[in-house]
Design a protein around this motif. Structure first.
Motif, PDB file in Angstrom:
ATOM      1  N   PRO A 115      -6.128  -2.927  -3.376  1.00  0.00           N
ATOM      2  CA  PRO A 115      -4.964  -3.617  -3.931  1.00  0.00           C
ATOM      3  C   PRO A 115      -4.151  -2.754  -4.896  1.00  0.00           C
ATOM      4  O   PRO A 115      -3.010  -3.083  -5.210  1.00  0.00           O
ATOM      5  CB  PRO A 115      -5.557  -4.827  -4.647  1.00  0.00           C
ATOM      6  N   HIS A 116      -4.710  -1.639  -5.331  1.00  0.00           N
ATOM      7  CA  HIS A 116      -3.996  -0.742  -6.240  1.00  0.00           C
ATOM      8  C   HIS A 116      -3.218   0.342  -5.498  1.00  0.00           C
ATOM      9  O   HIS A 116      -2.578   1.182  -6.126  1.00  0.00           O
ATOM     10  CB  HIS A 116      -4.975  -0.096  -7.225  1.00  0.00           C
ATOM     11  N   PHE A 117      -3.264   0.312  -4.178  1.00  0.00           N
ATOM     12  CA  PHE A 117      -2.582   1.322  -3.376  1.00  0.00           C
ATOM     13  C   PHE A 117      -1.065   1.238  -3.535  1.00  0.00           C
ATOM     14  O   PHE A 117      -0.390   2.249  -3.644  1.00  0.00           O
ATOM     15  CB  PHE A 117      -2.988   1.167  -1.905  1.00  0.00           C
ATOM     16  N   SER A 118      -0.543   0.030  -3.550  1.00  0.00           N
ATOM     17  CA  SER A 118       0.901  -0.168  -3.729  1.00  0.00           C
ATOM     18  C   SER A 118       1.145  -1.601  -4.173  1.00  0.00           C
ATOM     19  O   SER A 118       0.242  -2.432  -4.144  1.00  0.00           O
ATOM     20  CB  SER A 118       1.652   0.093  -2.415  1.00  0.00           C
ATOM     21  N   ARG A 119       2.369  -1.885  -4.570  1.00  0.00           N
ATOM     22  CA  ARG A 119       2.703  -3.269  -4.950  1.00  0.00           C
ATOM     23  C   ARG A 119       2.566  -4.199  -3.751  1.00  0.00           C
ATOM     24  O   ARG A 119       2.085  -5.321  -3.880  1.00  0.00           O
ATOM     25  CB  ARG A 119       4.125  -3.350  -5.500  1.00  0.00           C
ATOM     26  N   LEU A 120       3.017  -3.736  -2.595  1.00  0.00           N
ATOM     27  CA  LEU A 120       2.911  -4.547  -1.387  1.00  0.00           C
ATOM     28  C   LEU A 120       1.444  -4.811  -1.041  1.00  0.00           C
ATOM     29  O   LEU A 120       1.080  -5.918  -0.623  1.00  0.00           O
ATOM     30  CB  LEU A 120       3.630  -3.869  -0.229  1.00  0.00           C
ATOM     31  N   SER A 121       0.605  -3.823  -1.260  1.00  0.00           N
ATOM     32  CA  SER A 121      -0.823  -3.990  -1.019  1.00  0.00           C
ATOM     33  C   SER A 121      -1.406  -5.047  -1.964  1.00  0.00           C
ATOM     34  O   SER A 121      -2.235  -5.859  -1.554  1.00  0.00           O
ATOM     35  CB  SER A 121      -1.542  -2.656  -1.205  1.00  0.00           C
ATOM     36  N   ALA A 122      -0.977  -5.053  -3.202  1.00  0.00           N
ATOM     37  CA  ALA A 122      -1.436  -6.067  -4.156  1.00  0.00           C
ATOM     38  C   ALA A 122      -1.009  -7.459  -3.696  1.00  0.00           C
ATOM     39  O   ALA A 122      -1.810  -8.403  -3.725  1.00  0.00           O
ATOM     40  CB  ALA A 122      -0.894  -5.766  -5.548  1.00  0.00           C
ATOM     41  N   TRP A 123       0.230  -7.598  -3.249  1.00  0.00           N
ATOM     42  CA  TRP A 123       0.708  -8.891  -2.749  1.00  0.00           C
ATOM     43  C   TRP A 123      -0.076  -9.310  -1.508  1.00  0.00           C
ATOM     44  O   TRP A 123      -0.380 -10.486  -1.324  1.00  0.00           O
ATOM     45  CB  TRP A 123       2.204  -8.836  -2.445  1.00  0.00           C
ATOM     46  N   TYR A 124      -0.382  -8.360  -0.655  1.00  0.00           N
ATOM     47  CA  TYR A 124      -1.183  -8.636   0.537  1.00  0.00           C
ATOM     48  C   TYR A 124      -2.538  -9.221   0.131  1.00  0.00           C
ATOM     49  O   TYR A 124      -3.011 -10.194   0.717  1.00  0.00           O
ATOM     50  CB  TYR A 124      -1.361  -7.349   1.347  1.00  0.00           C
ATOM     51  N   HIS A 125      -3.156  -8.641  -0.881  1.00  0.00           N
ATOM     52  CA  HIS A 125      -4.455  -9.125  -1.329  1.00  0.00           C
ATOM     53  C   HIS A 125      -4.354 -10.511  -1.946  1.00  0.00           C
ATOM     54  O   HIS A 125      -5.215 -11.358  -1.717  1.00  0.00           O
ATOM     55  CB  HIS A 125      -5.099  -8.126  -2.292  1.00  0.00           C
ATOM     56  N   TYR A 126      -3.296 -10.759  -2.743  1.00  0.00           N
ATOM     57  CA  TYR A 126      -3.107 -12.092  -3.316  1.00  0.00           C
ATOM     58  C   TYR A 126      -2.879 -13.123  -2.213  1.00  0.00           C
ATOM     59  O   TYR A 126      -3.428 -14.220  -2.255  1.00  0.00           O
ATOM     60  CB  TYR A 126      -1.942 -12.113  -4.297  1.00  0.00           C
TER      61      TYR A 126
END
Length: 102
Positions: free
Chosen positions: A14-25
């Protein structure tokens, strides 16, 4: 890094990118929604819209698992990871009764 490696990091970190964080949420929210709908369907079996929503969300969940498996660098480790086994069990718990009823 190759595209496959970047896709794996996107799906797992989830720390890879902002989009990755949103994907995890969104993934956490989706999982909680599936659990809530499955519970609702068990408590109120005549609640058809919950079952339809559950099948749709579970379909998206299946696509996500297939995506993660396809970009995984170590598929054997992926198959024996406890969290992935739980994901697979959750999928089977919804799809097997539906397939057997069909």
């Amino acid at each position: 890094a190759t595209t496959k490696q970047r896709m794996w990091r996107f799906a797992e970190d989830p720390h890879f990118s902002r989009l990755s964080a949103w994907y995890h949420y969104a993934n956490i929210f989706g999982t909680l929604t599936v659990v809530a709908l499955a519970t609702c369907n068990m408590m109120f079996p005549s609640f058809e819209s919950a079952l339809e929503s559950l099948i749709m969300l579970d379909g998206l969940f299946a696509v996500q698992i297939v995506f993660r498996f396809s970009v995984c660098p170590n598929r054997r480790a992926f198959c024996f990871d406890p969290f992935n086994l739980i994901d697979l069990g959750a999928l089977l718990a919804v799809w097997v009764p539906e397939i057997l009823q069909w």
